[in-house]
Design a protein around this motif. Structure first.
Motif, mmCIF file in Angstrom:
data_model
loop_
_atom_site.group_PDB
_atom_site.id
_atom_site.type_symbol
_atom_site.label_atom_id
_atom_site.label_comp_id
_atom_site.label_asym_id
_atom_site.label_seq_id
_atom_site.Cartn_x
_atom_site.Cartn_y
_atom_site.Cartn_z
ATOM 1 N N GLY A 68 0.822 -1.203 0.000
ATOM 2 C CA GLY A 68 0.000 0.000 0.000
ATOM 3 C C GLY A 68 0.856 1.252 0.000
ATOM 4 N N LEU A 69 1.926 1.227 0.783
ATOM 5 C CA LEU A 69 2.844 2.364 0.797
ATOM 6 C C LEU A 69 3.560 2.526 -0.542
ATOM 7 N N LEU A 70 3.826 1.420 -1.224
ATOM 8 C CA LEU A 70 4.429 1.495 -2.555
ATOM 9 C C LEU A 70 3.509 2.259 -3.506
ATOM 10 N N ALA A 71 2.229 1.901 -3.505
ATOM 11 C CA ALA A 71 1.277 2.618 -4.361
ATOM 12 C C ALA A 71 1.155 4.078 -3.946
ATOM 13 N N ALA A 72 1.116 4.322 -2.639
ATOM 14 C CA ALA A 72 1.022 5.706 -2.157
ATOM 15 C C ALA A 72 2.261 6.500 -2.530
ATOM 16 N N ALA A 73 3.426 5.842 -2.542
ATOM 17 C CA ALA A 73 4.668 6.532 -2.914
ATOM 18 C C ALA A 73 4.629 6.972 -4.370
ATOM 19 N N THR A 74 4.076 6.141 -5.237
ATOM 20 C CA THR A 74 3.990 6.551 -6.642
ATOM 21 C C THR A 74 2.973 7.678 -6.803
ATOM 22 N N MET A 75 1.926 7.683 -5.984
ATOM 23 C CA MET A 75 0.967 8.787 -6.039
ATOM 24 C C MET A 75 1.628 10.101 -5.656
ATOM 25 N N THR A 76 2.334 10.125 -4.530
ATOM 26 C CA THR A 76 2.932 11.368 -4.057
ATOM 27 C C THR A 76 4.075 11.817 -4.973
ATOM 28 N N THR A 77 4.851 10.865 -5.491
ATOM 29 C CA THR A 77 5.916 11.215 -6.426
ATOM 30 C C THR A 77 5.331 11.823 -7.699
ATOM 31 N N ALA A 78 4.289 11.191 -8.224
ATOM 32 C CA ALA A 78 3.656 11.699 -9.441
ATOM 33 C C ALA A 78 3.033 13.072 -9.199
ATOM 34 N N ALA A 79 2.372 13.233 -8.060
ATOM 35 C CA ALA A 79 1.745 14.519 -7.764
ATOM 36 C C ALA A 79 2.788 15.622 -7.664
ATOM 37 N N GLY A 80 3.921 15.318 -7.039
ATOM 38 C CA GLY A 80 4.971 16.315 -6.923
ATOM 39 C C GLY A 80 5.588 16.670 -8.267
ATOM 40 N N ASP A 81 5.871 15.670 -9.093
ATOM 41 C CA ASP A 81 6.515 15.921 -10.382
ATOM 42 C C ASP A 81 5.559 16.516 -11.407
ATOM 43 N N ALA A 82 4.255 16.338 -11.207
ATOM 44 C CA ALA A 82 3.277 16.825 -12.182
ATOM 45 C C ALA A 82 2.702 18.190 -11.823
ATOM 46 N N SER A 83 3.027 18.708 -10.662
ATOM 47 C CA SER A 83 2.386 19.949 -10.214
ATOM 48 C C SER A 83 3.329 21.148 -10.301
ATOM 49 N N TRP A 84 4.230 21.278 -9.351
ATOM 50 C CA TRP A 84 5.096 22.454 -9.298
ATOM 51 C C TRP A 84 5.991 22.598 -10.517
ATOM 52 N N PRO A 85 6.605 21.541 -11.049
ATOM 53 C CA PRO A 85 7.421 21.716 -12.262
ATOM 54 C C PRO A 85 6.632 22.275 -13.447
ATOM 55 N N VAL A 86 5.354 21.899 -13.554
ATOM 56 C CA VAL A 86 4.526 22.448 -14.631
ATOM 57 C C VAL A 86 4.291 23.938 -14.407
ATOM 58 N N MET A 87 4.005 24.302 -13.167
ATOM 59 C CA MET A 87 3.822 25.716 -12.852
ATOM 60 C C MET A 87 5.099 26.499 -13.146
ATOM 61 N N VAL A 88 6.252 25.917 -12.820
ATOM 62 C CA VAL A 88 7.531 26.566 -13.098
ATOM 63 C C VAL A 88 7.728 26.752 -14.606
ATOM 64 N N GLY A 89 7.456 25.698 -15.364
ATOM 65 C CA GLY A 89 7.681 25.750 -16.800
ATOM 66 C C GLY A 89 6.772 26.704 -17.538
ATOM 67 N N ILE A 90 5.565 26.920 -17.003
ATOM 68 C CA ILE A 90 4.605 27.786 -17.687
ATOM 69 C C ILE A 90 4.644 29.217 -17.168
ATOM 70 N N ARG A 91 4.706 29.383 -15.845
ATOM 71 C CA ARG A 91 4.507 30.715 -15.279
ATOM 72 C C ARG A 91 5.794 31.413 -14.873
ATOM 73 N N TRP A 92 6.723 30.711 -14.261
ATOM 74 C CA TRP A 92 7.853 31.370 -13.627
ATOM 75 C C TRP A 92 9.099 31.377 -14.500
#
Length: 259
Positions: A68-92
């Motif tokens: 379960g933690l393995l699946a949760a780890a991929t969720m949090t990793t994906a959420a982190g890599d898909a959120s702020w880096p996109v904001m950086v690439g588009i806005r900042w």
């Protein structure tokens, strides 16, 4: 071609990561060890001494928790890599604008972005499986098979979150997403306990979360047990999240980058 352009985006991300990988080494290697020590062996000992195994189909709490933690780890990793880096690439930093000044197109950018996240998820999952094997939770063979549903689960979050991050005008939306979306799913989607222990009115909400299906697939594969939901249903459900997320992402990226 989309694949050629996406490969260029993946290559660019890999070149950057080659110089920044040290920043993620602690979370990648030590987070699963600390979680399994504290929750699996520490709390798990108390659970197993009580009525825990009677409610966990006869398996130890450590064995129940780790996939379960393995699946949760991929969720949090994906959420982190898909959120702020996109904001950086588009806005900042506007690196995505620079990317589109090359022959790379918006679909290339989206597929390359998700392709790199898939590589990251695979690496995180393989490391986690190695830790699970060291703890004696699952055989290395079954653990490596569990990488597939774990990565699928991560992509089911990465695709729609990437589109959401591109669509946002203010970064506060990402903070709210983590606070009211990612964290509750982490706690109440079957990672730490069966969702049958939730109040009856809350259980349907847990069933429709993508993490629940990712946890069920990953746990069943790693432990060689039958999942509570037919695997084909969970795979289809996660696949729909990915497909819809990609379509939304292409539209959102184009809306912000092609003005």
């Amino acid at each position: 071609m989309v694949l050629t352009g996406a490969a260029r985006v993946v290559e660019a991300r890999a070149r950057v990561y080659r110089r920044t990988w040290r920043g993620s080494i602690i979370s990648t290697f030590f987070s699963p060890i600390l979680y399994l020590l504290a929750m699996g062996l520490g709390l798990g000992t108390l659970v197993d001494e009580g009525a825990g195994e009677a409610t966990l189909d006869g398996i130890t709490y450590l064995a129940f928790l780790a996939p379960g933690l393995l699946a949760a780890a991929t969720m949090t990793t994906a959420a982190g890599d898909a959120s702020w880096p996109v904001m950086v690439g588009i806005r900042w930093e506007k690196t995505y604008h620079a990317t589109l000044a090359t022959p790379v197109t918006v679909p290339d950018l989206v597929f390359g972005h998700l392709g790199w996240i898939a590589i990251r998820l695979t690496f995180v999952s393989v490391v986690f499986v190695g830790v699970m094997a060291a703890f004696g939770v699952a055989s290395l063979g079954l653990g490596l098979l569990a990488v597939l549903p774990a990565v699928l689960n991560g992509l089911a979050f990465a695709a729609p979150i990437s589109g959401f991050a591109a669509w946002l005008d203010k970064e506060t939306g990402l903070s709210n997403m983590f606070r009211f979306g990612i964290v509750p799913m982490f706690l109440f989607s079957g990672t730490f306990f069966p969702i049958t222990q939730l109040p009856g009115w809350l259980q349907p909400l847990a069933y429709v979360t993508p993490l629940y299906h990712g946890v069920e697939l990953t746990r069943a594969t790693a432990l060689g047990i039958a999942p509570a939901v037919p695997p084909a249903l969970s795979i289809t459900y996660l696949g729909l999240w990915i497909l819809v997320g990609i379509a939304f992402g292409v539209r959102a990226f184009a809306g912000k980058l092609l003005k």
